[in-house]
Design a protein around this motif. Structure first.
Motif, PDB file in Angstrom:
ATOM      1  N   HIS A  51       0.840  -1.211   0.003  1.00  0.00           N
ATOM      2  CA  HIS A  51       0.092  -0.005  -0.042  1.00  0.00           C
ATOM      3  C   HIS A  51       0.947   1.199   0.030  1.00  0.00           C
ATOM      4  O   HIS A  51       0.536   2.237  -0.583  1.00  0.00           O
ATOM      5  N   ILE A  52       1.971   1.338   0.378  1.00  0.00           N
ATOM      6  CA  ILE A  52       2.890   2.615   0.579  1.00  0.00           C
ATOM      7  C   ILE A  52       3.306   3.068  -0.751  1.00  0.00           C
ATOM      8  O   ILE A  52       3.287   4.190  -0.943  1.00  0.00           O
ATOM      9  N   LEU A  53       3.371   1.842  -1.578  1.00  0.00           N
ATOM     10  CA  LEU A  53       3.734   2.002  -3.020  1.00  0.00           C
ATOM     11  C   LEU A  53       2.621   2.872  -3.773  1.00  0.00           C
ATOM     12  O   LEU A  53       2.602   3.537  -4.560  1.00  0.00           O
ATOM     13  N   LEU A  54       1.319   2.207  -3.456  1.00  0.00           N
ATOM     14  CA  LEU A  54       0.275   2.749  -4.140  1.00  0.00           C
ATOM     15  C   LEU A  54       0.057   4.222  -3.391  1.00  0.00           C
ATOM     16  O   LEU A  54      -0.460   5.105  -4.233  1.00  0.00           O
ATOM     17  N   PHE A  55       0.246   4.581  -2.437  1.00  0.00           N
ATOM     18  CA  PHE A  55       0.262   5.747  -1.764  1.00  0.00           C
ATOM     19  C   PHE A  55       1.006   6.975  -2.650  1.00  0.00           C
ATOM     20  O   PHE A  55       0.718   7.869  -2.936  1.00  0.00           O
ATOM     21  N   TYR A  56       2.327   6.216  -2.856  1.00  0.00           N
ATOM     22  CA  TYR A  56       3.305   7.367  -3.614  1.00  0.00           C
ATOM     23  C   TYR A  56       2.864   7.325  -5.041  1.00  0.00           C
ATOM     24  O   TYR A  56       3.056   8.538  -5.395  1.00  0.00           O
ATOM     25  N   ARG A  57       2.264   6.437  -5.279  1.00  0.00           N
ATOM     26  CA  ARG A  57       1.795   6.390  -6.833  1.00  0.00           C
ATOM     27  C   ARG A  57       0.753   7.586  -6.999  1.00  0.00           C
ATOM     28  O   ARG A  57       0.804   8.592  -7.768  1.00  0.00           O
ATOM     29  N   ASP A  58      -0.309   7.409  -5.972  1.00  0.00           N
ATOM     30  CA  ASP A  58      -1.486   8.186  -6.064  1.00  0.00           C
ATOM     31  C   ASP A  58      -1.005   9.892  -5.736  1.00  0.00           C
ATOM     32  O   ASP A  58      -1.822  10.765  -6.191  1.00  0.00           O
ATOM     33  N   SER A  59      -0.068   9.805  -4.670  1.00  0.00           N
ATOM     34  CA  SER A  59       0.562  11.179  -4.250  1.00  0.00           C
ATOM     35  C   SER A  59       1.422  11.763  -5.665  1.00  0.00           C
ATOM     36  O   SER A  59       1.149  12.938  -5.913  1.00  0.00           O
ATOM     37  N   LEU A  60       1.786  10.787  -6.409  1.00  0.00           N
ATOM     38  CA  LEU A  60       2.673  11.499  -7.444  1.00  0.00           C
ATOM     39  C   LEU A  60       1.610  11.985  -8.476  1.00  0.00           C
ATOM     40  O   LEU A  60       1.812  13.047  -9.250  1.00  0.00           O
ATOM     41  N   SER A  61       0.450  11.259  -8.734  1.00  0.00           N
ATOM     42  CA  SER A  61      -0.434  11.764  -9.546  1.00  0.00           C
ATOM     43  C   SER A  61      -1.081  13.204  -9.275  1.00  0.00           C
ATOM     44  O   SER A  61      -1.183  14.162 -10.141  1.00  0.00           O
ATOM     45  N   LEU A  62      -1.209  13.349  -8.009  1.00  0.00           N
ATOM     46  CA  LEU A  62      -1.780  14.749  -7.495  1.00  0.00           C
ATOM     47  C   LEU A  62      -0.706  15.817  -7.499  1.00  0.00           C
ATOM     48  O   LEU A  62      -1.062  16.915  -7.736  1.00  0.00           O
ATOM     49  N   ALA A  63       0.612  15.059  -7.208  1.00  0.00           N
ATOM     50  CA  ALA A  63       1.719  16.184  -7.604  1.00  0.00           C
ATOM     51  C   ALA A  63       1.778  16.809  -8.977  1.00  0.00           C
ATOM     52  O   ALA A  63       2.164  17.841  -9.282  1.00  0.00           O
ATOM     53  N   THR A  64       1.450  15.814  -9.948  1.00  0.00           N
ATOM     54  CA  THR A  64       1.651  16.103 -11.340  1.00  0.00           C
ATOM     55  C   THR A  64       0.461  16.936 -11.626  1.00  0.00           C
ATOM     56  O   THR A  64       0.526  17.765 -12.510  1.00  0.00           O
ATOM     57  N   PHE A  65      -0.693  16.674 -11.098  1.00  0.00           N
ATOM     58  CA  PHE A  65      -1.761  17.496 -11.263  1.00  0.00           C
ATOM     59  C   PHE A  65      -1.833  18.788 -10.864  1.00  0.00           C
ATOM     60  O   PHE A  65      -1.995  19.926 -11.420  1.00  0.00           O
ATOM     61  N   ALA A  66      -0.987  19.097  -9.764  1.00  0.00           N
ATOM     62  CA  ALA A  66      -0.739  20.448  -9.056  1.00  0.00           C
ATOM     63  C   ALA A  66       0.228  21.101  -9.873  1.00  0.00           C
ATOM     64  O   ALA A  66       0.016  22.446 -10.168  1.00  0.00           O
ATOM     65  N   LEU A  67       1.274  20.501 -10.513  1.00  0.00           N
ATOM     66  CA  LEU A  67       2.092  21.095 -11.485  1.00  0.00           C
ATOM     67  C   LEU A  67       1.497  21.736 -12.661  1.00  0.00           C
ATOM     68  O   LEU A  67       1.613  22.799 -13.166  1.00  0.00           O
ATOM     69  N   ILE A  68       0.755  20.648 -13.491  1.00  0.00           N
ATOM     70  CA  ILE A  68      -0.059  21.150 -14.598  1.00  0.00           C
ATOM     71  C   ILE A  68      -0.865  22.262 -14.486  1.00  0.00           C
ATOM     72  O   ILE A  68      -1.119  23.129 -15.125  1.00  0.00           O
ATOM     73  N   LEU A  69      -1.739  22.026 -13.285  1.00  0.00           N
ATOM     74  CA  LEU A  69      -2.780  22.991 -12.847  1.00  0.00           C
ATOM     75  C   LEU A  69      -2.229  24.399 -12.702  1.00  0.00           C
ATOM     76  O   LEU A  69      -2.489  25.633 -13.219  1.00  0.00           O
ATOM     77  N   THR A  70      -0.871  24.645 -12.011  1.00  0.00           N
ATOM     78  CA  THR A  70      -0.226  25.570 -11.955  1.00  0.00           C
ATOM     79  C   THR A  70       0.109  26.637 -13.178  1.00  0.00           C
ATOM     80  O   THR A  70      -0.341  27.737 -13.267  1.00  0.00           O
ATOM     81  N   VAL A  71       0.627  25.671 -14.186  1.00  0.00           N
ATOM     82  CA  VAL A  71       0.682  26.267 -15.545  1.00  0.00           C
ATOM     83  C   VAL A  71      -0.374  26.762 -16.150  1.00  0.00           C
ATOM     84  O   VAL A  71      -0.196  27.686 -16.893  1.00  0.00           O
ATOM     85  N   LEU A  72      -1.484  25.953 -16.207  1.00  0.00           N
ATOM     86  CA  LEU A  72      -2.666  26.271 -16.573  1.00  0.00           C
ATOM     87  C   LEU A  72      -3.358  27.877 -16.263  1.00  0.00           C
ATOM     88  O   LEU A  72      -3.847  28.436 -16.952  1.00  0.00           O
ATOM     89  N   LEU A  73      -3.285  27.676 -14.981  1.00  0.00           N
ATOM     90  CA  LEU A  73      -3.732  28.715 -14.397  1.00  0.00           C
ATOM     91  C   LEU A  73      -3.102  30.132 -14.562  1.00  0.00           C
ATOM     92  O   LEU A  73      -3.528  31.248 -14.432  1.00  0.00           O
ATOM     93  N   ARG A  74      -1.597  30.097 -14.668  1.00  0.00           N
ATOM     94  CA  ARG A  74      -0.755  31.077 -14.910  1.00  0.00           C
ATOM     95  C   ARG A  74      -1.347  31.724 -16.295  1.00  0.00           C
ATOM     96  O   ARG A  74      -1.457  32.929 -16.622  1.00  0.00           O
TER      97      ARG A  74
END
Length: 429
Positions: free
Chosen positions: A310-333
């Protein structure tokens, strides 16, 4: 010449006597060259009496009489590598050997004697769920057994038991594994050798805990089985069950704590203003840290078959959210720099949010909230601007702020769902 012949005769005679001394049975030498047994100590006479014609390969009871063996396991140390448990322990055996009885009055009142294990018959007990036969009775480390005049025998030899455990790394580093040591006679049925537990069957008083694993005794039970090959015979065994729990301190500091930090780092990215340079920098650092942690984790995480820890699944899902936050930042700017006319559905959504006090509190800054009859909102919050370049820019900025807050709360909810789903219950206890 005659002198040489006489000398040769004495040499041959001496040589024959020497051969007789070397190759004769030592017991005969003792009988002929030492004191008679009647004049030796009672203990020596008793030992000679017990071991005379004693065959350690023959079961001590009549072939139709069962030999009851009582067991008590006393673990000392353990090793756990590759899913294999190696338990270093003492094993207490006790049974009755009718070939080892005597009358104490015939031997100066002696009621017990010590004999080595290699002098006695020993029960052939093996670990059924192991391919390691190092606990062969002939390979047991030599130790003294206590024999009483009634024929009762008590042996406590050191033993090493190797068995395969049921592995489950799903909740690593809070994983627990069930290990069983199944003991039974290798060549005798239950009608010949029957095994029993001494009390609970296990004593953990002298066990020294492992630095990586906590070994806990669960239970010991006797199980009697029958097989189709031998319907008239029983096959008893003793199942010792242990629970291995990982000491997660070092792994908690190395992998769980960074995961918590990355969660807050992702939320910080969404909290910051999308127009700020700091948000872009932190979003990029957050994304890179997630990747580095996942690469390090996959090298150190034990394989778990088809189940992913489960810890690997957690890092996977958290990486997806981190990627979302990075892309969202670029789009909002990019979104906040737009000057084109807003679509009606975006404009109506923004108007609906700004007509609520909660929406104005989250979206508008202090200066905008105080404007009366200005570009953003009237005092009563009912009238909104209809046109103008500044109105268009502020409207896109307001819509971007709405998206920021909506994303922030959605990511928080997502993390809560992930934690509830993946974190084992009771991990915080």
């Amino acid at each position: 010449m005659r002198i040489l012949q006489i000398f040769g005769f004495f040499v041959i005679l001496w040589h024959n006597q020497l051969d007789a001394y070397v190759f004769n049975d030592p017991q005969d030498v003792i009988m002929e060259g030492c004191k008679k047994l009647e004049s030796t100590t009672p203990l020596l006479r008793l030992k000679k009496y017990l071991l005379c014609n004693y065959d350690m390969t023959i079961r001590p009871n009549h072939h139709r009489t069962v030999t009851n063996v009582t067991l008590r396991l006393m673990p000392k140390l353990m090793e756990f590598t590759g899913g294999v448990l190696t338990l270093h322990s003492w094993m207490s055996y006790s049974w009755t050997d009718m070939h080892l009885t005597w009358t104490p009055s015939d031997y100066d009142g002696i009621t017990y004697i010590h004999l080595k294990t290699y002098h006695l018959w020993m029960p052939d007990l093996y670990v059924y769920n192991s391919g390691d036969m190092s606990n062969d009775e002939y390979n047991i480390i030599s130790t003294n057994c206590l024999i009483f005049n009634t024929g009762s025998v008590v042996c406590v030899p050191p033993a090493k038991y190797v068995s395969k455990c049921d592995l489950d790394y799903t909740y690593w580093p809070y994983d627990q594994h069930t290990c069983r040591i199944i003991l039974g006679s290798w060549s005798h049925t239950g009608e010949e050798i029957d095994v029993h537990l001494d009390g609970k069957g296990v004593s953990m008083n002298s066990y020294e805990n492992n630095t990586e694993w906590d070994l806990k005794f669960v239970n010991a039970e006797k199980i009697v089985k029958k097989y189709t090959c031998c319907p008239n015979d029983t096959f008893p065994r003793i199942d010792f069950t242990f629970l291995l729990t990982r000491h997660h301190g070092i792994n908690h500091s190395s992998y769980v704590t960074p995961a918590i930090v990355l969660v807050f780092l992702t939320l910080t990215v969404l909290w910051l203003d999308s127009r700020s340079v700091e948000r872009v920098a932190i979003a990029s650092i957050n994304f890179i840290c997630h990747l580095l942690c996942m690469f390090d984790l996959q090298w150190n995480l034990p394989y778990n078959g088809i189940k992913v820890p489960h810890i690997l699944l957690f890092y996977r899902d958290s990486l997806s959210l981190a990627t979302f936050a990075l892309i969202l930042t670029v789009l909002l700017r990019k979104l906040q720099d737009m000057s084109i006319e807003m679509p009606s559905w975006i404009s109506s959504t923004t108007t609906f949010v700004l007509n609520n006090k909660a929406g104005r509190f989250l979206i508008l800054n202090n200066e905008e909230s105080k404007i009366i009859d200005g570009d953003i909102v009237n005092e009563d919050g009912s009238n909104l601007p209809k046109s103008g370049m500044e109105m268009k820019e502020s409207s896109w900025r307001h819509f971007a702020a709405i998206v920021e807050w909506l994303s922030f709360f959605c990511v928080i909810l997502t993390y809560v769902i992930i934690l509830v789903t993946l974190v084992p219950s009771g991990v915080m206890n």
